[in-house]
Scaffold this active site. Structure first.
Site, PDB file in Angstrom:
ATOM      1  CB  SER A 195      -0.923  -0.051   1.321  1.00  0.00           C
ATOM      2  OG  SER A 195      -1.217   1.234   1.375  1.00  0.00           O
ATOM      3  CE1 TYR A 215      -3.961  -2.804   5.843  1.00  0.00           C
ATOM      4  CE2 TYR A 215      -3.597  -0.614   5.298  1.00  0.00           C
ATOM      5  CZ  TYR A 215      -3.927  -1.935   5.044  1.00  0.00           C
ATOM      6  OH  TYR A 215      -3.724  -2.044   3.322  1.00  0.00           O
ATOM      7  CE  LYS A 240      -1.394  -4.608   3.418  1.00  0.00           C
ATOM      8  NZ  LYS A 240      -1.592  -5.968   2.738  1.00  0.00           N
TER       9      LYS A 240
HETATM   10  P1  NAD Z   1     -10.635  -7.138   1.529  1.00  0.00           P
HETATM   11  O1  NAD Z   1     -11.015  -7.141   2.783  1.00  0.00           O
HETATM   12  O2  NAD Z   1     -12.056  -7.007   0.464  1.00  0.00           O
HETATM   13  O3  NAD Z   1     -10.109  -8.607   1.004  1.00  0.00           O
HETATM   14  C1  NAD Z   1      -9.199  -9.292   1.951  1.00  0.00           C
HETATM   15  C2  NAD Z   1      -9.636 -10.698   2.002  1.00  0.00           C
HETATM   16  O4  NAD Z   1      -8.634 -11.620   2.628  1.00  0.00           O
HETATM   17  C3  NAD Z   1     -10.931 -10.953   2.516  1.00  0.00           C
HETATM   18  O5  NAD Z   1     -12.019 -11.834   1.558  1.00  0.00           O
HETATM   19  C4  NAD Z   1     -10.777 -11.637   3.650  1.00  0.00           C
HETATM   20  O6  NAD Z   1     -11.941 -12.438   4.083  1.00  0.00           O
HETATM   21  C5  NAD Z   1      -9.438 -12.207   3.565  1.00  0.00           C
HETATM   22  N1  NAD Z   1      -8.873 -12.855   4.718  1.00  0.00           N
HETATM   23  C6  NAD Z   1      -8.308 -11.907   5.750  1.00  0.00           C
HETATM   24  N2  NAD Z   1      -7.631 -12.362   6.524  1.00  0.00           N
HETATM   25  C7  NAD Z   1      -7.294 -13.740   6.311  1.00  0.00           C
HETATM   26  C8  NAD Z   1      -6.911 -14.985   6.493  1.00  0.00           C
HETATM   27  N3  NAD Z   1      -5.817 -14.991   7.443  1.00  0.00           N
HETATM   28  N4  NAD Z   1      -6.807 -16.256   6.015  1.00  0.00           N
HETATM   29  C9  NAD Z   1      -7.542 -16.426   4.808  1.00  0.00           C
HETATM   30  N5  NAD Z   1      -8.238 -15.052   4.310  1.00  0.00           N
HETATM   31  C10 NAD Z   1      -8.210 -13.869   5.018  1.00  0.00           C
HETATM   32  O7  NAD Z   1      -9.801  -6.256   0.989  1.00  0.00           O
HETATM   33  P2  NAD Z   1      -9.004  -5.572  -0.139  1.00  0.00           P
HETATM   34  O8  NAD Z   1      -9.634  -4.151  -0.429  1.00  0.00           O
HETATM   35  O9  NAD Z   1      -9.670  -6.663  -1.383  1.00  0.00           O
HETATM   36  O10 NAD Z   1      -7.740  -5.682  -0.216  1.00  0.00           O
HETATM   37  C11 NAD Z   1      -6.639  -6.842  -0.496  1.00  0.00           C
HETATM   38  C12 NAD Z   1      -5.412  -6.582  -0.036  1.00  0.00           C
HETATM   39  O11 NAD Z   1      -4.873  -5.337  -0.517  1.00  0.00           O
HETATM   40  C13 NAD Z   1      -5.307  -6.388   1.303  1.00  0.00           C
HETATM   41  O12 NAD Z   1      -3.998  -7.143   1.823  1.00  0.00           O
HETATM   42  C14 NAD Z   1      -5.229  -4.936   1.674  1.00  0.00           C
HETATM   43  O13 NAD Z   1      -4.388  -4.518   3.007  1.00  0.00           O
HETATM   44  C15 NAD Z   1      -4.329  -4.478   0.581  1.00  0.00           C
HETATM   45  N6  NAD Z   1      -4.797  -3.048   0.059  1.00  0.00           N
HETATM   46  C16 NAD Z   1      -6.069  -2.555   0.079  1.00  0.00           C
HETATM   47  C17 NAD Z   1      -6.283  -1.163  -0.269  1.00  0.00           C
HETATM   48  C18 NAD Z   1      -7.518  -0.708  -0.496  1.00  0.00           C
HETATM   49  O14 NAD Z   1      -7.764   0.366  -0.036  1.00  0.00           O
HETATM   50  N7  NAD Z   1      -8.656  -1.686  -0.660  1.00  0.00           N
HETATM   51  C19 NAD Z   1      -5.125  -0.283  -0.345  1.00  0.00           C
HETATM   52  C20 NAD Z   1      -3.972  -1.061  -0.285  1.00  0.00           C
HETATM   53  C21 NAD Z   1      -3.731  -2.258   0.172  1.00  0.00           C
HETATM   54  N1  UFG Z   2     -12.604  11.177   3.524  1.00  0.00           N
HETATM   55  C1  UFG Z   2     -13.776  12.159   3.939  1.00  0.00           C
HETATM   56  N2  UFG Z   2     -15.016  11.624   4.313  1.00  0.00           N
HETATM   57  C2  UFG Z   2     -15.225  10.227   4.534  1.00  0.00           C
HETATM   58  C3  UFG Z   2     -14.032   9.477   4.182  1.00  0.00           C
HETATM   59  C4  UFG Z   2     -12.742   9.902   3.438  1.00  0.00           C
HETATM   60  O1  UFG Z   2     -13.651  13.305   3.701  1.00  0.00           O
HETATM   61  O2  UFG Z   2     -16.298   9.804   5.138  1.00  0.00           O
HETATM   62  C5  UFG Z   2     -11.580  11.894   3.035  1.00  0.00           C
HETATM   63  C6  UFG Z   2     -10.159  11.461   3.763  1.00  0.00           C
HETATM   64  O3  UFG Z   2      -9.962  12.604   4.642  1.00  0.00           O
HETATM   65  C7  UFG Z   2      -8.999  11.406   2.739  1.00  0.00           C
HETATM   66  C8  UFG Z   2      -9.897  10.928   1.410  1.00  0.00           C
HETATM   67  O4  UFG Z   2     -11.230  11.087   1.484  1.00  0.00           O
HETATM   68  O5  UFG Z   2      -8.777  13.073   2.335  1.00  0.00           O
HETATM   69  C9  UFG Z   2      -9.513   9.465   1.320  1.00  0.00           C
HETATM   70  O6  UFG Z   2      -9.845   8.802   2.383  1.00  0.00           O
HETATM   71  P1  UFG Z   2     -10.012   7.213   2.416  1.00  0.00           P
HETATM   72  O7  UFG Z   2     -10.244   6.820   3.691  1.00  0.00           O
HETATM   73  O8  UFG Z   2     -10.970   6.665   1.171  1.00  0.00           O
HETATM   74  O9  UFG Z   2      -8.544   6.776   2.048  1.00  0.00           O
HETATM   75  P2  UFG Z   2      -7.167   6.920   2.447  1.00  0.00           P
HETATM   76  O10 UFG Z   2      -6.199   7.475   1.405  1.00  0.00           O
HETATM   77  O11 UFG Z   2      -7.253   7.817   3.995  1.00  0.00           O
HETATM   78  O12 UFG Z   2      -6.595   5.503   2.969  1.00  0.00           O
HETATM   79  C10 UFG Z   2      -6.450   4.550   1.968  1.00  0.00           C
HETATM   80  C11 UFG Z   2      -6.613   3.324   2.372  1.00  0.00           C
HETATM   81  C12 UFG Z   2      -5.715   2.814   3.626  1.00  0.00           C
HETATM   82  C13 UFG Z   2      -4.394   3.164   2.989  1.00  0.00           C
HETATM   83  C14 UFG Z   2      -4.079   4.457   2.771  1.00  0.00           C
HETATM   84  C15 UFG Z   2      -2.856   4.907   2.398  1.00  0.00           C
HETATM   85  O13 UFG Z   2      -7.784   3.155   2.877  1.00  0.00           O
HETATM   86  O14 UFG Z   2      -5.928   1.623   3.620  1.00  0.00           O
HETATM   87  O15 UFG Z   2      -5.103   4.860   1.563  1.00  0.00           O
HETATM   88  O16 UFG Z   2      -2.525   4.535   1.076  1.00  0.00           O
HETATM   89  F1  UFG Z   2      -3.462   2.709   4.341  1.00  0.00           F
END
Ligand code: NAD
Ligand code: UFG
Length: 338
Positions: A124, A149, A153
């Site tokens: 991330s 969190y 990562k």
């Molecule tokens: P998500 O929660 O939708 O998907 C993660 C999946 O992993 C879920 O289906 C959950 O049930 C499964 N899981 C969690 N722990 C587990 C375990 N111990 N064993 C088996 N399954 C398990 O999340 P996502 O948004 O699809 O994100 C996927 C990956 O990308 C994550 O590692 C997350 O940290 C990373 N990521 C997500 C974002 C974002 O904003 N969505 C940003 C950067 C990185």
């Molecule tokens: N925001 C609002 N109102 C809301 C939610 C978010 O104003 O209800 C704003 C936040 O302040 C930020 C922007 O929208 O300025 C984006 O916020 P998000 O929560 O959607 O995303 P972030 O950038 O804070 O976080 C995301 C992922 C994290 C990751 C992070 C850094 O959710 O998992 O990016 O890459 F760690």
């Protein structure tokens, strides 16, 4: 080519599995449904006409992984499984360390045992901490994560670097995602957060569908063009395609490589609200409130390396993402629950 997708029923995992199946990969999934629903598997089949093999289980369960690697002839693992709530990680840091870091250690142990050399890992942009400048490049400083969190990562990235030093024949692509939004254009799969969404796009779509009466905009005094936070929003369909590019890259046996996956373009909270209103013709009422602790002014990617080294470039924009997120939400007002 057979791919094991950990966390394959989650938001990004499900979109990636669809593209893997559509591109002729053989797919097996392990997921414990801690943050996803079995219904996702039926939707994947509806979209692709194919059913991935599914193992319900936890990546911390070594016996389960042993059995899967025995059963399947896996060439590469795409590792999405992990917990991702920043707020929950502050409440339960040990859970995040054991699930995310501990889970990856178990996975690596069984990959090594079964001689599986290729891994794509979901990292991330959070590993960059508070950016000293934007756009962010892969060799910019990492660290200073503002929550447990994000720290998991970064810890996993270090673990993978150590692993690659010991296992010289391992090929690992660390993908640093910026802000994934959007949904598959058919509206059958999308983001389905539990409870009140933490992230911006699912909050906007829940306002649009009438579940919440307004959006809270967290701060309007950031050093950005309109005072609201700027992020790099990447369509989840583009992001999923990035994983297929990474798999191709691993075929060149590059050792450990790191790529940002973003668009290279900064979008403010109000820019995203306006884009959503414009493309969907729906008003999103909002209230400006206090900053959310830990948020940064702006965060967006330099994407040159992913383009130069694996030919990856986004094709969709925030308007596509706003249209597709809304299409998913209106067709599934309660997510995967009926
Ligand atoms: P998500 O929660 O939708 O998907 C993660 C999946 O992993 C879920 O289906 C959950 O049930 C499964 N899981 C969690 N722990 C587990 C375990 N111990 N064993 C088996 N399954 C398990 O999340 P996502 O948004 O699809 O994100 C996927 C990956 O990308 C994550 O590692 C997350 O940290 C990373 N990521 C997500 C974002 C974002 O904003 N969505 C940003 C950067 C990185
Ligand atoms: N925001 C609002 N109102 C809301 C939610 C978010 O104003 O209800 C704003 C936040 O302040 C930020 C922007 O929208 O300025 C984006 O916020 P998000 O929560 O959607 O995303 P972030 O950038 O804070 O976080 C995301 C992922 C994290 C990751 C992070 C850094 O959710 O998992 O990016 O890459 F760690």
């Amino acid at each position: 080519m057979a791919i094991l997708v950990t966390g394959g029923t989650g938001y990004i995992g499900s979109h990636t599995v669809v593209q893997l199946l559509q591109n002729g990969y053989d797919v097996a999934i392990i997921d414990n449904f801690s943050n996803s629903k079995p219904e996702v598997l039926e939707r994947i089949t509806q979209i692709t006409g194919k059913t991935p093999r599914f193992y319900e289980g936890d990546i911390l369960d070594g016996k389960k992984l042993d059995m899967i690697f025995d059963n399947e002839n896996i060439d590469a693992v795409i590792h999405f499984a992990g917990l991702k709530s920043v707020a929950e990680s502050v409440q339960k840091p040990e859970l995040y360390i054991s699930n995310n870091v501990g889970g990856t250690m178990v996975l690596l142990k069984y990959m090594a045992k079964h001689n599986v050399k290729n891994l794509v890992f979901s990292s991330s942009a959070t590993v960059y901490g508070v950016p000293k400048h934007v756009p962010l490049c892969e060799d910019d400083e990492v660290g200073g994560c503002t929550n447990p969190y994000g720290q998991t990562k970064l810890d996993i990235e270090f673990l993978l670097k150590d692993y690659a030093k010991i296992h010289k024949d391992a090929n690992i692509a660390i993908l640093r995602y910026f802000n994934p939004i959007g949904a598959h254009p058919c509206g059958l799969i999308g983001e389905d957060p539990n409870g009140i969404p933490n992230n911006l796009m699912p909050y906007i779509t829940q306002v649009a569908v009438g579940k919440r009466d307004h959006l809270n905009v967290f701060g309007s005094d950031y050093k950005t063009h309109d005072g609201t936070g700027v992020r790099d929003y990447i369509h989840v369909v583009d992001l999923a395609r990035g994983h297929l590019c990474a798999l191709k890259k691993l075929e060149e046996k590059p050792g450990l490589v790191i790529y940002n996956l973003g668009t290279g373009k900064g979008t403010s909270v109000l820019d995203l609200v306006k884009a959503f209103e414009q493309v969907n013709n729906i008003k999103i009422p909002y209230v400006i409130c206090d900053r959310r602790p830990g948020d940064v002014d702006e965060n967006y990617a330099n994407c040159d390396k992913a383009y130069k080294e694996m030919g990856f470039k986004t094709e969709l924009d925030i308007f596509d993402a706003c249209r597709d997120s809304w299409n998913w939400q209106k067709k599934n007002p309660n997510g995967y629950d009926k």
